[in-house]
Motif scaffolding. Structure first.
Motif, PDB file in Angstrom:
ATOM      1  N   GLN A 125       0.836  -1.186   0.000  1.00  0.00           N
ATOM      2  CA  GLN A 125       0.000   0.000   0.000  1.00  0.00           C
ATOM      3  C   GLN A 125       0.878   1.245   0.000  1.00  0.00           C
ATOM      4  O   GLN A 125       1.895   1.286   0.686  1.00  0.00           O
ATOM      5  N   VAL A 126       0.467   2.230  -0.767  1.00  0.00           N
ATOM      6  CA  VAL A 126       1.215   3.476  -0.882  1.00  0.00           C
ATOM      7  C   VAL A 126       0.625   4.507   0.067  1.00  0.00           C
ATOM      8  O   VAL A 126      -0.595   4.710   0.112  1.00  0.00           O
ATOM      9  N   GLN A 127       1.488   5.137   0.834  1.00  0.00           N
ATOM     10  CA  GLN A 127       1.070   6.253   1.686  1.00  0.00           C
ATOM     11  C   GLN A 127       1.750   7.525   1.207  1.00  0.00           C
ATOM     12  O   GLN A 127       2.935   7.516   0.857  1.00  0.00           O
ATOM     13  N   LEU A 128       0.978   8.598   1.209  1.00  0.00           N
ATOM     14  CA  LEU A 128       1.484   9.901   0.781  1.00  0.00           C
ATOM     15  C   LEU A 128       1.218  10.921   1.880  1.00  0.00           C
ATOM     16  O   LEU A 128       0.092  11.013   2.373  1.00  0.00           O
ATOM     17  N   VAL A 129       2.243  11.687   2.210  1.00  0.00           N
ATOM     18  CA  VAL A 129       2.104  12.705   3.250  1.00  0.00           C
ATOM     19  C   VAL A 129       2.615  14.032   2.704  1.00  0.00           C
ATOM     20  O   VAL A 129       3.797  14.149   2.355  1.00  0.00           O
ATOM     21  N   GLU A 130       1.717  15.008   2.656  1.00  0.00           N
ATOM     22  CA  GLU A 130       2.074  16.339   2.162  1.00  0.00           C
ATOM     23  C   GLU A 130       2.492  17.250   3.306  1.00  0.00           C
ATOM     24  O   GLU A 130       2.053  17.077   4.447  1.00  0.00           O
ATOM     25  N   SER A 131       3.298  18.237   2.961  1.00  0.00           N
ATOM     26  CA  SER A 131       3.674  19.272   3.920  1.00  0.00           C
ATOM     27  C   SER A 131       4.017  20.539   3.158  1.00  0.00           C
ATOM     28  O   SER A 131       4.195  20.510   1.931  1.00  0.00           O
ATOM     29  N   GLY A 132       4.104  21.654   3.891  1.00  0.00           N
ATOM     30  CA  GLY A 132       4.546  22.901   3.296  1.00  0.00           C
ATOM     31  C   GLY A 132       3.465  23.917   3.028  1.00  0.00           C
ATOM     32  O   GLY A 132       3.758  25.040   2.604  1.00  0.00           O
ATOM     33  N   GLY A 133       2.215  23.555   3.255  1.00  0.00           N
ATOM     34  CA  GLY A 133       1.152  24.520   3.047  1.00  0.00           C
ATOM     35  C   GLY A 133       1.170  25.616   4.105  1.00  0.00           C
ATOM     36  O   GLY A 133       1.910  25.544   5.082  1.00  0.00           O
ATOM     37  N   GLY A 134       0.361  26.632   3.877  1.00  0.00           N
ATOM     38  CA  GLY A 134       0.291  27.723   4.838  1.00  0.00           C
ATOM     39  C   GLY A 134      -0.322  28.955   4.235  1.00  0.00           C
ATOM     40  O   GLY A 134      -0.958  28.901   3.175  1.00  0.00           O
ATOM     41  N   LEU A 135      -0.132  30.068   4.928  1.00  0.00           N
ATOM     42  CA  LEU A 135      -0.662  31.360   4.508  1.00  0.00           C
ATOM     43  C   LEU A 135       0.463  32.202   3.928  1.00  0.00           C
ATOM     44  O   LEU A 135       1.537  32.318   4.530  1.00  0.00           O
ATOM     45  N   GLY A 184       1.773  37.254  -4.523  1.00  0.00           N
ATOM     46  CA  GLY A 184       3.107  37.514  -5.049  1.00  0.00           C
ATOM     47  C   GLY A 184       4.190  36.683  -4.399  1.00  0.00           C
ATOM     48  O   GLY A 184       5.324  36.648  -4.891  1.00  0.00           O
ATOM     49  N   GLY A 185       3.848  36.021  -3.319  1.00  0.00           N
ATOM     50  CA  GLY A 185       4.828  35.220  -2.596  1.00  0.00           C
ATOM     51  C   GLY A 185       4.978  33.820  -3.156  1.00  0.00           C
ATOM     52  O   GLY A 185       4.396  33.477  -4.196  1.00  0.00           O
ATOM     53  N   SER A 186       5.752  33.017  -2.442  1.00  0.00           N
ATOM     54  CA  SER A 186       6.070  31.656  -2.879  1.00  0.00           C
ATOM     55  C   SER A 186       5.874  30.671  -1.742  1.00  0.00           C
ATOM     56  O   SER A 186       5.996  31.023  -0.561  1.00  0.00           O
ATOM     57  N   LEU A 187       5.595  29.443  -2.120  1.00  0.00           N
ATOM     58  CA  LEU A 187       5.541  28.324  -1.184  1.00  0.00           C
ATOM     59  C   LEU A 187       6.091  27.095  -1.883  1.00  0.00           C
ATOM     60  O   LEU A 187       5.999  26.977  -3.116  1.00  0.00           O
ATOM     61  N   ARG A 188       6.628  26.198  -1.095  1.00  0.00           N
ATOM     62  CA  ARG A 188       7.108  24.934  -1.625  1.00  0.00           C
ATOM     63  C   ARG A 188       6.422  23.803  -0.888  1.00  0.00           C
ATOM     64  O   ARG A 188       6.592  23.652   0.327  1.00  0.00           O
ATOM     65  N   LEU A 189       5.664  23.016  -1.625  1.00  0.00           N
ATOM     66  CA  LEU A 189       5.010  21.851  -1.059  1.00  0.00           C
ATOM     67  C   LEU A 189       5.882  20.620  -1.270  1.00  0.00           C
ATOM     68  O   LEU A 189       6.568  20.508  -2.288  1.00  0.00           O
ATOM     69  N   SER A 190       5.809  19.716  -0.307  1.00  0.00           N
ATOM     70  CA  SER A 190       6.534  18.455  -0.416  1.00  0.00           C
ATOM     71  C   SER A 190       5.573  17.303  -0.158  1.00  0.00           C
ATOM     72  O   SER A 190       4.595  17.434   0.583  1.00  0.00           O
ATOM     73  N   CYS A 191       5.881  16.188  -0.769  1.00  0.00           N
ATOM     74  CA  CYS A 191       5.090  14.971  -0.569  1.00  0.00           C
ATOM     75  C   CYS A 191       6.059  13.806  -0.473  1.00  0.00           C
ATOM     76  O   CYS A 191       6.871  13.586  -1.378  1.00  0.00           O
ATOM     77  N   VAL A 192       5.950  13.072   0.607  1.00  0.00           N
ATOM     78  CA  VAL A 192       6.803  11.911   0.818  1.00  0.00           C
ATOM     79  C   VAL A 192       5.968  10.651   0.657  1.00  0.00           C
ATOM     80  O   VAL A 192       4.900  10.518   1.260  1.00  0.00           O
TER      81      VAL A 192
END
Length: 124
Positions: free
Chosen positions: A1-11, A15-23
């Motif tokens: 079974q594959v599990q995916l966990v995201e991180s990096g979201g926010g406010l 004009g700004g930037s964000l970087r999301l990650s998924c392991v």
């Protein structure tokens, strides 16, 4: 079974930037194409970006082309979504998805595995 966990979201401000990650865990990461989708209340889940198993092919939704990039680090079972020049229309829950076979597709039905999502909010 594959599990995916995201991180990096926010406010973030417009004009700004964000970087999301998924392991990914549970299966050989190399065997899977990876993608990001997003969803806002009352709307269908929208394809944002996808990357093939070896990173050789990427695809982007029209609304994010030129602003977002997707990359993967197979040695770390991780896929990233770099989001630049964010605007309030990018506000959504962002989901990581995985599909066996390695090729990229824009349809959510192609992806069998999904993370729980991470909220991205862009203020004006």
């Amino acid at each position: 079974q594959v599990q995916l966990v995201e991180s990096g979201g926010g406010l973030v401000q417009a004009g700004g930037s964000l970087r999301l990650s998924c392991v990914q865990s549970g299966r050989t990461f190399l065997n899977y194409a990876m993608a990001w989708f997003r969803q806002t209340p009352g709307k269908e889940r929208e394809f944002v970006a996808g990357i093939s198993w070896n990173g050789g092919h990427t695809d982007f939704g029209d609304s994010v082309k030129g602003r977002f990039t997707i990359s993967r680090v197979n040695a770390k079972n991780t896929v990233h979504l770099q989001m630049n020049s964010l605007n309030p229309e990018d506000t959504a829950v962002y989901y990581c998805a995985a599909a066996s076979g390695g090729g990229v597709a824009t349809s959510q039905g192609y992806y069998a595995y999904w993370g729980q999502g991470t909220q991205v909010t862009v203020s004006s």
